[in-house]
Design a protein around this motif. Structure first.
Motif, PDB file in Angstrom:
ATOM      1  N   GLN A 221      17.829  22.201 -20.387  1.00  0.00           N
ATOM      2  CA  GLN A 221      17.315  20.677 -19.861  1.00  0.00           C
ATOM      3  C   GLN A 221      17.646  20.046 -20.520  1.00  0.00           C
ATOM      4  N   LEU A 222      17.839  18.439 -19.876  1.00  0.00           N
ATOM      5  CA  LEU A 222      17.866  17.348 -20.545  1.00  0.00           C
ATOM      6  C   LEU A 222      16.831  17.945 -21.985  1.00  0.00           C
ATOM      7  N   THR A 223      15.428  17.932 -21.597  1.00  0.00           N
ATOM      8  CA  THR A 223      14.359  17.758 -22.042  1.00  0.00           C
ATOM      9  C   THR A 223      14.310  18.362 -23.680  1.00  0.00           C
ATOM     10  N   GLN A 224      15.500  19.351 -23.293  1.00  0.00           N
ATOM     11  CA  GLN A 224      15.509  20.228 -25.083  1.00  0.00           C
ATOM     12  C   GLN A 224      16.692  19.816 -25.920  1.00  0.00           C
ATOM     13  N   VAL A 225      17.553  18.494 -25.447  1.00  0.00           N
ATOM     14  CA  VAL A 225      17.894  17.355 -26.920  1.00  0.00           C
ATOM     15  C   VAL A 225      17.345  16.829 -27.593  1.00  0.00           C
ATOM     16  N   HIS A 226      17.145  16.343 -28.447  1.00  0.00           N
ATOM     17  CA  HIS A 226      17.073  15.111 -28.584  1.00  0.00           C
ATOM     18  C   HIS A 226      17.509  13.945 -28.596  1.00  0.00           C
ATOM     19  N   THR A 227      18.800  13.836 -28.912  1.00  0.00           N
ATOM     20  CA  THR A 227      19.898  12.597 -28.168  1.00  0.00           C
ATOM     21  C   THR A 227      21.445  12.525 -27.133  1.00  0.00           C
ATOM     22  N   PHE A 228      20.920  12.179 -25.672  1.00  0.00           N
ATOM     23  CA  PHE A 228      22.611  12.271 -24.774  1.00  0.00           C
ATOM     24  C   PHE A 228      22.811  11.013 -25.267  1.00  0.00           C
ATOM     25  N   CYS A 233      24.546   6.281 -17.427  1.00  0.00           N
ATOM     26  CA  CYS A 233      24.313   6.937 -17.024  1.00  0.00           C
ATOM     27  C   CYS A 233      23.553   6.263 -15.147  1.00  0.00           C
ATOM     28  N   PRO A 234      24.228   6.254 -13.972  1.00  0.00           N
ATOM     29  CA  PRO A 234      23.797   5.912 -13.143  1.00  0.00           C
ATOM     30  C   PRO A 234      23.067   5.992 -12.549  1.00  0.00           C
ATOM     31  N   VAL A 235      21.956   7.176 -12.745  1.00  0.00           N
ATOM     32  CA  VAL A 235      20.951   8.273 -12.253  1.00  0.00           C
ATOM     33  C   VAL A 235      19.835   7.738 -12.786  1.00  0.00           C
ATOM     34  N   PRO A 236      19.095   7.168 -11.999  1.00  0.00           N
ATOM     35  CA  PRO A 236      17.539   6.704 -12.348  1.00  0.00           C
ATOM     36  C   PRO A 236      17.023   7.686 -12.686  1.00  0.00           C
ATOM     37  N   SER A 237      16.371   8.970 -12.372  1.00  0.00           N
ATOM     38  CA  SER A 237      15.652  10.018 -12.308  1.00  0.00           C
ATOM     39  C   SER A 237      15.847  10.795 -13.849  1.00  0.00           C
ATOM     40  N   ILE A 238      17.366  10.899 -14.469  1.00  0.00           N
ATOM     41  CA  ILE A 238      17.813  10.651 -15.670  1.00  0.00           C
ATOM     42  C   ILE A 238      17.379   9.801 -16.196  1.00  0.00           C
ATOM     43  N   ARG A 239      17.327   9.368 -16.316  1.00  0.00           N
ATOM     44  CA  ARG A 239      17.283   7.736 -17.537  1.00  0.00           C
ATOM     45  C   ARG A 239      15.413   8.113 -17.400  1.00  0.00           C
ATOM     46  N   ASN A 240      14.942   8.083 -16.045  1.00  0.00           N
ATOM     47  CA  ASN A 240      13.247   8.410 -16.290  1.00  0.00           C
ATOM     48  C   ASN A 240      13.042  10.227 -17.336  1.00  0.00           C
ATOM     49  N   CYS A 242      14.861  11.102 -20.058  1.00  0.00           N
ATOM     50  CA  CYS A 242      14.371  10.344 -20.553  1.00  0.00           C
ATOM     51  C   CYS A 242      13.797   9.690 -21.853  1.00  0.00           C
ATOM     52  N   LEU A 243      13.818   8.795 -20.860  1.00  0.00           N
ATOM     53  CA  LEU A 243      11.765   7.885 -20.854  1.00  0.00           C
ATOM     54  C   LEU A 243      10.953   8.718 -21.917  1.00  0.00           C
ATOM     55  N   GLU A 244      10.659   9.885 -20.480  1.00  0.00           N
ATOM     56  CA  GLU A 244       9.360  10.321 -20.190  1.00  0.00           C
ATOM     57  C   GLU A 244       9.369  12.168 -22.249  1.00  0.00           C
ATOM     58  N   ASN A 245      10.758  11.942 -22.113  1.00  0.00           N
ATOM     59  CA  ASN A 245      10.399  12.776 -22.919  1.00  0.00           C
ATOM     60  C   ASN A 245      11.322  12.820 -24.195  1.00  0.00           C
ATOM     61  N   ASN A 246      11.531  11.885 -24.492  1.00  0.00           N
ATOM     62  CA  ASN A 246      11.780  11.122 -25.960  1.00  0.00           C
ATOM     63  C   ASN A 246      13.457  11.649 -26.657  1.00  0.00           C
ATOM     64  N   VAL A 247      13.691  11.250 -25.564  1.00  0.00           N
ATOM     65  CA  VAL A 247      15.436  11.616 -25.527  1.00  0.00           C
ATOM     66  C   VAL A 247      15.565  10.717 -25.679  1.00  0.00           C
ATOM     67  N   LYS A 248      16.829  10.500 -26.560  1.00  0.00           N
ATOM     68  CA  LYS A 248      17.560   8.893 -27.473  1.00  0.00           C
ATOM     69  C   LYS A 248      18.535   8.784 -26.226  1.00  0.00           C
ATOM     70  N   LEU A 249      18.753   8.344 -25.477  1.00  0.00           N
ATOM     71  CA  LEU A 249      20.081   7.811 -24.567  1.00  0.00           C
ATOM     72  C   LEU A 249      20.974   6.438 -25.114  1.00  0.00           C
ATOM     73  N   ILE A 250      22.133   6.846 -25.393  1.00  0.00           N
ATOM     74  CA  ILE A 250      22.977   5.819 -25.949  1.00  0.00           C
ATOM     75  C   ILE A 250      24.229   5.787 -24.529  1.00  0.00           C
ATOM     76  N   ASN A 253      29.163   2.272 -23.006  1.00  0.00           N
ATOM     77  CA  ASN A 253      29.261   0.744 -22.518  1.00  0.00           C
ATOM     78  C   ASN A 253      28.383  -0.167 -22.794  1.00  0.00           C
ATOM     79  N   GLY A 254      27.449  -0.137 -23.909  1.00  0.00           N
ATOM     80  CA  GLY A 254      26.464  -0.809 -24.907  1.00  0.00           C
ATOM     81  C   GLY A 254      25.043  -1.523 -24.395  1.00  0.00           C
ATOM     82  N   ARG A 255      24.428  -0.529 -23.788  1.00  0.00           N
ATOM     83  CA  ARG A 255      22.590   0.395 -23.167  1.00  0.00           C
ATOM     84  C   ARG A 255      22.709   0.832 -24.110  1.00  0.00           C
ATOM     85  N   SER A 256      21.750   1.413 -24.628  1.00  0.00           N
ATOM     86  CA  SER A 256      20.824   2.193 -25.423  1.00  0.00           C
ATOM     87  C   SER A 256      19.250   2.277 -24.846  1.00  0.00           C
ATOM     88  N   ARG A 257      18.342   3.466 -25.461  1.00  0.00           N
ATOM     89  CA  ARG A 257      17.065   3.890 -24.626  1.00  0.00           C
ATOM     90  C   ARG A 257      16.590   4.849 -25.711  1.00  0.00           C
TER      91      ARG A 257
END
Length: 257
Positions: A221-228, A233-240, A242-250, A253-257
């Motif tokens: 699962q994505l929740t098993q990684v620390h950084t993605f 990332c065009p998928v809202p559920s994937i963004r959520n 990452c946000l809810e499970n402290n996965v850093k999304l980089i 194209n210029g945006r990171s979370r």
């Protein structure tokens, strides 16, 4: 082969809809059917698509695209992802690098690092990094896949379990909307799972085309990684997730979370 912008878009359409038709593509791109037939023939010769009467199809979700074709898909995006990944890895670290064309882009970007220990089950990564005396390369034993130089099987799993490293760089053939990381070869998946379990910080590298694909075997699962790290990332559920499970999304194209 090098994919033109039109051919890249044709592949993206085929991934989304499963097939493309000559007449529809000719109308879409305002070119002749002969031009589209040449594009499709080139893509099929490179084994990116499969020719059918009047068009072409994208390979099924149970079979991966051939290695040389995968290297050309989203090549510039993979290069940017590789550069972003190595910025997280300091000199003096130990790391796993798994099988995949995006993980290979990470290996390509490591050339300026020093005192690294790289453990890999990817012959292409090992062959590249062996040229740099400041990087120690340790390669897993096991069954070598002739298609892409990946080393898989129980021997590779047992080898990986001998280590506990600072970082792991892993890829995935597909990412589902629920965050499942998917691949095609269960033998490869076993190695990937061992890599995840034996690294302190797991970095997932995958370009945005992986959101458009499916594959039958679950890595985890994505929740098993620390950084993605991805280009976008065009998928809202994937963004959520990452946000809810402290996965850093980089996003390169210029945006990171």
């Amino acid at each position: 082969m090098f994919l033109t912008d039109r051919q890249t878009e044709i592949v993206a359409i085929a991934k989304s809809s499963g097939r493309v038709l000559v007449e529809e593509l000719a109308s879409r791109f305002s070119v002749t059917p002969q031009t589209i037939r040449k594009d499709l023939n080139d893509l099929c010769d490179a084994q990116v698509l499969t020719r059918i009467h009047g068009g072409a199809t994208f390979p099924s979700g149970t079979e991966n695209v051939k290695y040389e074709a995968r290297r050309q898909i989203a090549a510039s995006e993979k290069q940017a992802i590789g550069i972003a990944a190595v910025e997280l890895i300091p000199s003096g670290a130990s790391l796993f690098i798994n099988i995949g064309t995006t993980t290979e882009a990470v290996g390509e970007a490591l050339a300026d690092h020093h005192e690294l220990m790289v453990i890999t089950n990817n012959i292409n990564v090992a062959n590249r990094l062996r040229l740099f005396p400041a990087i120690e390369v340790v390669i897993a034993g096991g069954v070598v896949r002739g298609s892409d130089g990946g080393i898989v099987g129980e021997a590779a799993v047992d080898f990986i379990r001998q280590f506990k490293v600072d970082y792991a760089v892993i890829g995935a053939s597909a990412i589902d909307t629920d965050g499942a990381l998917l691949d095609y070869d269960f033998r490869e998946v076993k190695v990937a799972q061992a890599i995840i379990a034996n690294a302190r910080h797991v970095i997932l590298v995958a370009d945005s085309t992986k959101f458009e694909r499916t594959a039958p075997v679950r890595i985890g699962q994505l929740t098993q990684v620390h950084t993605f790290i991805t280009d976008h990332c065009p998928v809202p559920s994937i963004r959520n997730l990452c946000l809810e499970n402290n996965v850093k999304l980089i996003e390169t194209n210029g945006r990171s979370r």
